[in-house]
Scaffold this active site. Structure first.
Site, mmCIF file in Angstrom:
data_model
loop_
_atom_site.group_PDB
_atom_site.id
_atom_site.type_symbol
_atom_site.label_atom_id
_atom_site.label_comp_id
_atom_site.label_asym_id
_atom_site.label_seq_id
_atom_site.Cartn_x
_atom_site.Cartn_y
_atom_site.Cartn_z
ATOM 1 N N LYS A 117 29.329 -8.025 4.883
ATOM 2 C CA LYS A 117 28.333 -7.453 5.793
ATOM 3 C C LYS A 117 27.608 -8.587 6.473
ATOM 4 O O LYS A 117 27.459 -9.671 5.905
ATOM 5 C CB LYS A 117 27.318 -6.607 5.007
ATOM 6 C CG LYS A 117 26.608 -5.597 5.859
ATOM 7 C CD LYS A 117 27.472 -4.369 6.065
ATOM 8 C CE LYS A 117 26.773 -3.244 6.752
ATOM 9 N NZ LYS A 117 27.526 -1.989 6.591
HETATM 10 N N1 GLU Z 1 29.302 -0.216 9.287
HETATM 11 C C1 GLU Z 1 30.202 0.762 8.782
HETATM 12 C C2 GLU Z 1 29.970 0.967 7.299
HETATM 13 O O1 GLU Z 1 28.924 0.658 6.781
HETATM 14 C C3 GLU Z 1 31.654 0.471 9.128
HETATM 15 C C4 GLU Z 1 32.197 -0.806 8.614
HETATM 16 C C5 GLU Z 1 33.586 -1.138 9.131
HETATM 17 O O2 GLU Z 1 34.185 -0.337 9.820
HETATM 18 O O3 GLU Z 1 34.050 -2.243 8.801
HETATM 19 O O4 GLU Z 1 30.789 1.513 6.613
#
Ligand code: GLU
Length: 427
Positions: A117
């Site tokens: 993240k």
């Molecule tokens: N931000 C989204 C999540 O928290 C998608 C993450 C992604 O597609 O890599 O799942």
């Protein structure tokens, strides 16, 4: 009895710290799995944490330096994967928790990724498009050695979108001297994005709610849903639930919500929100604040805004039968036991909102093939994944006699631990 395992007293953790919430659930699941101490030690910490300072030329001509992070939690099952968020509230602890949740989420839906993240401490509401572009590109440039289709694949999250991904893709590609679409997902469709990606998180929520209400022998038409949030997850989720015949009785944005026990015309309310930027003065509804909204009488509650909405303070007041967690970490670990004792059926975030990363996986696959699927094919494959994962999770919970939250962590940790053991530690 709801034993708290390695964490002696769950009430001693700082309830509002998402990393501590995540860790206490990890510890509980690891204990129930009797996880080998070496695996426990390795899986308890992230693989790598990057902190970057991001000089950005502001429209005034001055340079402002923003602080950003990328936490790569785990690579055991494939490249790290996860979104990037822009918010004044971003902190390293939050990004750490979100990165770990990505690892567990990808494992729960069995897509071949680890977890990561990113986040930048900034207030995108007060930044111009040009400032956002320059900050994003410099952040991407700082991460060049650490991201890539085989390394770590970012995606949108709170306050980032297809445009943000296009800038990152372009910056990465300029340095690589050729176009590398698979470095990020959630791109515009014309630039290697996938049909159905924008709606995927909301659609995934619809698919798991469809399965959950079967357990209560309910049909969509008799199911009253409350949605907190009206962004990419809450707004699209509410729209799809409405389309599927559910009675959405309340919806909110950051300022507050609207409630009508007979149901709200969601497409109309969202059109109103887009033009007036607030639900205020929308006709034929009662206004509620975001806390009151969570306590409304309903069958399904979908918190799809941010962390720490359901806590030890309000969990007891929830009236829903099903809690479908659209946001990441909307429920604190301290609230888990209360919900469990009340008999609320929880569809944990790492399953409920996994539709987004599932279609991100499809996007990455399509980019690498250079061959793109029709939207109905994407949606059908998403449905297969979500329904199968929901059923796997329920079976796992039943066979281990644990609640669905614990089952989700156990299932995920079990999968990541198995792969880590097979690869060996290189220690
Ligand atoms: N931000 C989204 C999540 O928290 C998608 C993450 C992604 O597609 O890599 O799942």
């Amino acid at each position: 009895m709801y034993s708290t395992s390695y964490v002696d007293d769950i009430r001693q953790i700082k309830e509002e710290n998402p990393f501590e919430s995540m860790m206490s659930r990890f510890d509980r699941a690891a204990h129930l799995l009797a996880l080998d101490p070496d695996l426990y030690a390795v899986l308890r910490v992230p693989n790598r944490e990057l902190k970057v300072y991001i000089p950005t030329r502001m429209d005034s001509g001055r340079i402002q330096v923003f602080e950003g992070y990328r936490v790569q939690h785990n690579f055991a099952r494939g490249p790290a994967k996860g979104g990037i968020r822009y918010s004044p509230d971003v902190s390293l602890d939050e990004v750490r928790a979100l990165a770990a949740w990505m690892t567990w989420k990808c494992a729960v839906v069995n897509v071949p990724f680890g977890g990561a993240k990113g986040g930048i401490i900034c207030d995108p509401q007060v930044m111009s498009n040009g400032e956002l572009e320059r900050m994003t590109r410099r952040y991407a440039a700082e991460l060049l050695d650490f991201i890539g289709p085989e390394k770590d694949v970012p995606a949108p999250d709170m306050n980032t979108n297809e445009q943000t991904m296009a800038w990152i893709m372009d910056t990465y590609s300029m340095h690589a001297r050729h176009t590398v679409t698979a470095v990020v997902t959630g791109k515009p469709i014309d630039l290697g994005g996938s049909s159905g990606r924008r709606e995927a998180t909301g659609r995934g929520i619809l698919f798991v709610i469809n399965e959950a209400i079967k357990r209560f022998k309910m049909t969509p038409a008799e199911t009253r849903v409350v949605v907190q949030g009206s962004g990419n997850v809450g707004g699209i989720g509410a729209e799809l639930l409405h389309q599927a015949g559910y009675k959405v009785v309340a919806i909110s944005d950051i300022h507050g919500g609207i409630y009508n026990p007979h149901g709200i015309d969601i497409p109309d309310a969202l059109r109103y929100l887009r033009t007036t930027r607030s639900f205020e003065d929308y006709e034929g509804v009662e206004f509620v604040n975001n806390q009151e909204l969570l306590e409304l009488d309903c069958d399904v509650l979908v918190p799809a805004a941010t962390e720490n909405q359901i806590t030890s303070q309000n969990a007891d007041k929830l009236k829903c039968k099903v809690l479908a967690e659209g946001a990441n970490g909307p429920t604190t670990a301290s609230a888990d036991e209360i919900l469990h004792n009340k008999g609320v059926f929880v569809i944990p975030d790492i399953l409920a909102n996994a539709g987004g990363v599932t279609v991100s996986y499809f996007e990455w696959v399509q980019d690498r093939m250079g061959y793109f699927w029709r939207e109905d094919v994407v949606n059908e494959r998403l449905q297969d994944k979500m329904v199968a994962s929901f059923n796997d999770l329920c079976r796992y919970a039943d066979s281990h006699s644990v609640d669905t939250r614990t089952a989700a962590y156990m299932l995920a940790i079990d999968r990541v631990a198995y792969d880590t053991r097979m690869r060996g530690f290189y220690a």
